[in-house]
Design an enzyme around this catalytic site. Structure first.
Site, PDB file in Angstrom:
ATOM      1  CG  ASP A 492      -0.091  -0.041   2.603  1.00 30.79           C
ATOM      2  OD1 ASP A 492       1.008  -0.376   2.440  1.00 30.79           O
ATOM      3  OD2 ASP A 492      -0.926   0.511   3.613  1.00 30.79           O
ATOM      4  NE  ARG A 496       0.044   3.838   6.492  1.00 33.59           N
ATOM      5  CZ  ARG A 496      -0.830   4.430   5.907  1.00 33.59           C
ATOM      6  NH1 ARG A 496      -0.970   5.809   6.060  1.00 33.59           N
ATOM      7  NH2 ARG A 496      -1.835   3.803   5.368  1.00 33.59           N
ATOM      8  CD  GLU A 498      -1.171   0.156   6.431  1.00 34.53           C
ATOM      9  OE1 GLU A 498      -1.167   1.458   7.131  1.00 34.53           O
ATOM     10  OE2 GLU A 498      -2.172  -0.635   6.176  1.00 34.53           O
ATOM     11  CG  ASP A 505      -4.698  -0.413  -0.947  1.00 34.34           C
ATOM     12  OD1 ASP A 505      -5.923  -0.740  -0.607  1.00 34.34           O
ATOM     13  OD2 ASP A 505      -3.943   0.164  -0.641  1.00 34.34           O
ATOM     14  CD1 TRP A 557      -8.931  -4.248   1.253  1.00 32.65           C
ATOM     15  CD2 TRP A 557     -10.424  -3.115   0.513  1.00 32.65           C
ATOM     16  NE1 TRP A 557      -8.560  -2.909   1.318  1.00 32.65           N
ATOM     17  CE2 TRP A 557      -9.694  -2.242   1.036  1.00 32.65           C
ATOM     18  CE3 TRP A 557     -11.842  -2.766   0.039  1.00 32.65           C
ATOM     19  CZ2 TRP A 557      -9.942  -0.943   0.937  1.00 32.65           C
ATOM     20  CZ3 TRP A 557     -11.736  -1.391   0.112  1.00 32.65           C
ATOM     21  CH2 TRP A 557     -11.083  -0.414   0.428  1.00 32.65           C
ATOM     22  CD  GLU A 775      -3.561   6.382   3.440  1.00 35.88           C
ATOM     23  OE1 GLU A 775      -2.425   6.731   3.992  1.00 35.88           O
ATOM     24  OE2 GLU A 775      -3.882   4.998   3.925  1.00 35.88           O
ATOM     25  CG  HIS A 791      -1.727   4.714  -0.079  1.00 43.65           C
ATOM     26  ND1 HIS A 791      -0.668   4.919   0.956  1.00 43.65           N
ATOM     27  CD2 HIS A 791      -2.643   3.735   0.410  1.00 43.65           C
ATOM     28  CE1 HIS A 791      -1.214   3.892   2.054  1.00 43.65           C
ATOM     29  NE2 HIS A 791      -2.268   3.166   1.592  1.00 43.65           N
TER      30      HIS A 791
HETATM   31  C1  BGC Z   1      -4.146   0.834   4.104  1.00 43.62           C
HETATM   32  C2  BGC Z   1      -5.035   0.895   2.918  1.00 43.62           C
HETATM   33  C3  BGC Z   1      -5.842  -0.228   3.006  1.00 43.62           C
HETATM   34  C4  BGC Z   1      -6.777   0.370   4.240  1.00 43.62           C
HETATM   35  C5  BGC Z   1      -7.938  -0.623   4.311  1.00 43.62           C
HETATM   36  C6  BGC Z   1      -4.945   1.389   5.200  1.00 43.62           C
HETATM   37  O1  BGC Z   1      -4.104   1.402   6.371  1.00 43.62           O
HETATM   38  O2  BGC Z   1      -3.017   1.863   3.923  1.00 43.62           O
HETATM   39  O3  BGC Z   1      -4.012   1.268   1.742  1.00 43.62           O
HETATM   40  O4  BGC Z   1      -6.546  -0.505   1.922  1.00 43.62           O
HETATM   41  O5  BGC Z   1      -6.211   0.503   5.320  1.00 43.62           O
HETATM   42  O6  BGC Z   1      -8.605  -0.305   5.508  1.00 43.62           O
END
Ligand code: BGC
Length: 914
Positions: A492, A496, A498, A505, A557, A775, A791
């Site tokens: 994503d 950060r 993550e 996405d 998703w 994002e 993003h």
């Molecule tokens: C991510 C997104 C993701 C989303 C879904 C975020 O924290 O960065 O890319 O699709 O959470 O909840």
């Protein structure tokens, strides 16, 4: 009589020889890999391209030869497979059906073709080699590691673990004829022979859920080995295996333990004998090398004082190193990695450096990039340089790090004090434009720094340029964002704490991306990641590999599973992925039906239309019910759409009548319930009349017959009037917006959205200095808790629209893989020119059109062995010229007020008065 006969023969001979010279078979690939070592598919698929200056070429037959040695192939001794002359126009994914190949076998192959205009010569030869096909063949190869912390190591929120330097001296008894290494190094490895790094990959192997499957890499190392003494060296880094917040949130974050490796080196000597060297406890290691810690989120610390010169060469004294231990295997099955590793794909020179009041310096790379920084420094032994990475600056000029959450994103280099020292990290990457440099005694110069851009080693296949500068910059930003987020899986964001491969996405994004990058093998690997993460009852996670264990059971998703497979089929003609994944997809569909279908509607949704433009510029998530679309609306419509895709897949995989009938009946029930509950016949709107609530049923063909136009007009009113010509959709709605607007005749409104510079829009990001995609639509003002500047999910179907609707480069889904190209640009949307190209699996497609008042000038290139349907928006054939000539009814038809040219391969100039 005689004379005439001789004359005909001569003509024939010269005609054939001209054709032989002009038709060339190029770009031979096995399983679509340019470097296909270690294929573990028993019947791999072979592909090639045809090149020629001649036009209107169609392949009529091919002949493939496969031999066990280059010499045999040269003599046309096809001891593995002689396909014979096969009458077929196939050039892509032709399945090998020769002798069964064993583990580690090599196959050399070539092909020649016949066409409607003569035949080619034999192609150059190409090679593939087989991987290790059975688990049993790994049995005596031990996994080695050392499950202990050493000085400086820690576990917890900011886990730290030094790299493990592994060493094994070996003696080879004879001259080496050939040698290959099969290596699994978890989480990441660098492999050396006699001090030389093997391969140009970085951050290898690609990440997987190691409890499900483990990828091995294969290298030909013939030239690195010598008779007598040699040393094998490996550095093991942590990657996703160790140190992803190890044991910090065990219920959420999956972790796998201490680094470990298993390896086989197979040597064939010139006398024909073979030897296999395998990992075992005689291999030695030290945790006290220079890479003191390496953590994808927090950065790498390198102490050059701890370098061990020649540690990976013959003669190094390793007597104080420890022996590796025989450790448990990671748990997953072993697979040859069928997608390339990452590589340094580009370099970026910084554009400025400035001093801060804290005695530090801020380096500006000029581009939000993903990779790392190479530094050149001089100083005293023990001096320390730190580099902290961030995407942007705050108003006071300091780094904006609040959006990194608890990722420390800091590399550190401790000097050994020996003249100029050049360093870059090995086992981390960062998403950054700015770097704060600490530890310099005076202002460094720009040439001491170089940005290394790191992503999966794949070809850039698409170019796009048009008359609108905002759209061009958005394209560049998309290029940087998409490539930077390829990390052996589509993540994503790169900055950060993550960096997760979120399914939603890429649901549609993957399709747009495929026009710019050859992402076929990456996404095929991702489908496997999804498959391997499926629960026994059928559930699919939100993130795959499920490094974060989220099983939210949504549809939008999870639908990425089917949508990405459909992309691989449409764009690359890949049927195999459909056949392989069909049972798992079906299982998921049935699982969702059984658990969440109530009154014929899909009731479960997790994220909604994620990231719609919110009611205030400071917030992340809207709570305004007029902006949000009900989860049941999203899930039900999307599920309906997926059922249509599954009908197609059922057909592709065969034996499908019962399945198709099942999907059909279910889809009909859902459509009915959906329209009954959500369709408002008074104002032709759906649900609460958001653009998303309307665009989904329009795009998915759920709207009751004859009312589509009405619903469309209502949606246009929402966009044009209520939202004042701006986007109001989030991650879900944006996936269908641009194409639906254009296909229903309002390409001009899509163009407005694509070229807007005011909030909310992609152009607004550009206007505010973005060099990637944000994002959030309000990424410059929103709360940093969830506000990445790199993003790609908000791109929706924008890139698809660039290529299919603006450039007119679209694969006919009925003739996938661009076997037939649909060239139907919307010339009247607002652009005055588009110049685009796409390197398809059949060769390069070009579309370059210019509109000057009503005069259209269009250059089109159609690859060999494909056809194109080229649409010109006039009903008057007399106004059209093809290569300067009038067109006749052999080349065109009329379709809905358009002239449609049917073109075979070649380059054409089309002009028309519109
Ligand atoms: C991510 C997104 C993701 C989303 C879904 C975020 O924290 O960065 O890319 O699709 O959470 O909840």
């Amino acid at each position: 009589m005689n004379k005439t006969f001789i004359y005909i023969t001569l003509v024939l001979i010269s005609w054939v020889s001209v054709a032989q010279n002009t038709i060339q078979v190029t770009d031979l690939q096995c399983e679509m890999l340019t470097n296909p070592l270690g294929i573990d598919v028993v019947q791999p698929r072979l592909s090639w391209q045809l090149e020629t200056d001649a036009s209107q070429i169609e392949q009529t037959a091919y002949h493939i030869l496969v031999a066990s040695s280059p010499e045999k192939l040269k003599n046309n001794e096809a001891d593995l497979w002689d396909s014979g002359k096969v009458n077929s126009d196939a050039t892509v994914n032709v399945q090998y059906t020769g002798k069964r190949l064993d583990s580690k076998d090599e196959a050399f192959w070539k092909v020649k073709v016949w066409t409607n205009k003569g035949e080619s010569n034999w192609s150059e030869s190409a090679l593939w080699s087989m991987g290790i096909l059975t688990y049993a063949e790994w049995k005596s190869t031990r996994w080695i590691g050392y499950n202990h912390l050493f000085e400086g190591d820690s576990i917890g929120q900011f886990a730290k673990l030094s790299a493990r330097y592994v060493r094994k001296p070996i003696n080879l008894k004879g001259k080496v004829k050939s040698a290959k290494v099969y290596i699994m190094g978890m989480g990441l490895y660098e492999f050396y022979i006699n001090g030389e790094k093997i391969g140009d990959q970085v951050l290898a192997p690609v990440p997987t859920d190691y409890t499900k499957n483990v990828k091995y890499n294969v290298f030909d190392v013939t030239s690195q080995l010598q008779q007598g003494d040699n040393v094998l060296g490996t550095i093991l880094g942590n990657g996703r295996f160790f140190a992803m917040r190890q044991e910090y949130k065990p219920y959420k974050i999956k972790s796998f333990g201490f680094p470990k490796m298993a390896m086989q080196l197979v040597v064939e000597y010139e006398d024909g004998s073979k030897e296999t060297i395998k990992t075992d406890e005689s291999w030695k290691f030290t945790p006290y090398g220079p890479i003191r810690s390496n953590n994808e989120y927090d950065g790498e610390v390198y102490d050059a004082r701890k370098e061990m010169p020649n540690w990976n060469k013959v003669g190094f004294d390793d007597s104080d190193w420890l022996n590796m231990m025989w450790v448990q295997e990671p748990g997953g099955f072993y697979e040859g990695q069928m997608t390339p590793n990452m590589k340094i794909m580009d370099e970026v020179k910084p554009i400025s450096i400035s001093s801060t009041s804290r005695g530090t310096y801020i380096l500006d790379m000029g581009q939000n990039m993903v990779g790392w920084l190479q530094i050149k420094v001089k100083g005293n032994r023990g001096d320390k340089i730190t580099m902290k990475f961030a995407e942007s600056l705050q108003d006071d000029g300091s780094l904006y790090i609040a959006n990194l959450r608890d990722a420390r994103t800091t590399d550190a280099y401790i000097l050994k004090g020996e003249g100029e020292e050049v360093w870059e990290p090995t086992f981390v990457f960062h998403g950054f434009r700015f770097v704060e440099l600490t530890g310099f005694k005076s202002k460094p110069s720009l040439d001491q720094f170089l940005g290394k851009v790191v992503y999966d080693n794949m070809e850039t296949t698409g170019t796009f340029e048009c008359s609108n500068e905002t759209m061009n910059q958005i394209f560049k930003n998309a290029f940087w964002g998409i490539s930077g987020n390829y990390k052996g899986m589509p993540i994503d964001c790169p900055q950060r704490n993550e960096r997760q491969p979120w399914l939603g996405d890429r649901t549609t994004g993957a399709y747009g991306e495929s026009f710019i990058f050859d992402n076929q093998t990456l996404y095929a690997k991702w489908l496997d990641d999804i498959k391997y993460s499926q629960t026994l009852d059928g559930g699919i996670p939100d993130v795959a590999p499920a490094f974060w264990r989220y099983y939210g059971d949504g549809v939008t998703w999870q639908g990425a599973y089917m949508k990405v497979a459909d992309m691989l089929y449409t764009q690359f003609g890949d049927e195999k992925v459909i056949k392989e994944h069909y049972p798992y997809m079906k299982k998921w569909l049935l699982y969702m039906e059984a658990n969440y279908l109530k009154d014929d509607l899909m009731t479960k949704d997790k994220y909604g239309d994620w990231c719609v433009p919110p009611e205030s510029l400071e917030i992340i998530r809207s709570s305004d019910p007029t902006r949000l679309t009900d989860g049941e609306v999203l899930s039900s419509a999307f599920y309906y759409h997926l059922l249509q895709i599954m009908k197609k897949f059922a057909r592709i995989q065969g034996n499908s009548d019962a399945d198709i009938a099942y999907y059909d009946a279910l889809a009909e029930r859902i459509k009915k319930a959906f329209n009954t509950k959500y369709f408002n016949r008074e104002n032709y709107s759906y649900a609460n009349n958001t653009v998303t609530a309307n665009v989904l049923p329009l795009a998915f063909n759920m709207v009751p017959d004859n009312l589509q136009q009405k619903v469309f007009e209502n949606m246009v009113h929402q966009i044009e009037v209520v939202k004042e010509g701006h986007i109001s959709t989030g991650v879900v709605g944006t996936q269908f917006l641009m194409r639906t607007l254009t296909e229903f005749g309002r390409g001009d409104l899509a163009f407005k959205l694509a070229s807007n510079k005011t909030y909310p829009s992609w152009g607004y990001m550009v206007e505010n200095g973005a060099t990637t995609i944000w994002e959030l639509w309000n990424g410059n003002t929103a709360d940093p808790k969830m506000n990445s500047q790199n993003h790609v999910m908000l791109l929706g179907d924008l890139i698809i629209w660039y290529y299919e609707n603006m450039a007119g480069i679209k694969s006919n889904p009925e003739k996938p893989g661009f076997k037939q190209i649909i060239m139907n640009p919307d010339f009247k949307a607002g652009l005055t020119y588009v110049n685009a190209s796409y390197k398809s699996i059949h060769g390069i497609i070009k579309s370059y059109w210019k509109l000057n008042r009503n005069k259209l000038q269009w250059e089109v290139t159609v690859p060999v062995n494909t056809t194109a349907k080229v649409y010109i928006p006039t009903s008057d054939a007399l106004k059209v010229r093809l290569n300067g000539e009038k067109i006749n009814s052999e080349v065109y038809q009329s379709e809905n007020d358009k002239i449609v040219l049917s073109l075979k391969s070649g380059t054409y100039t089309i002009s028309a008065k519109l």
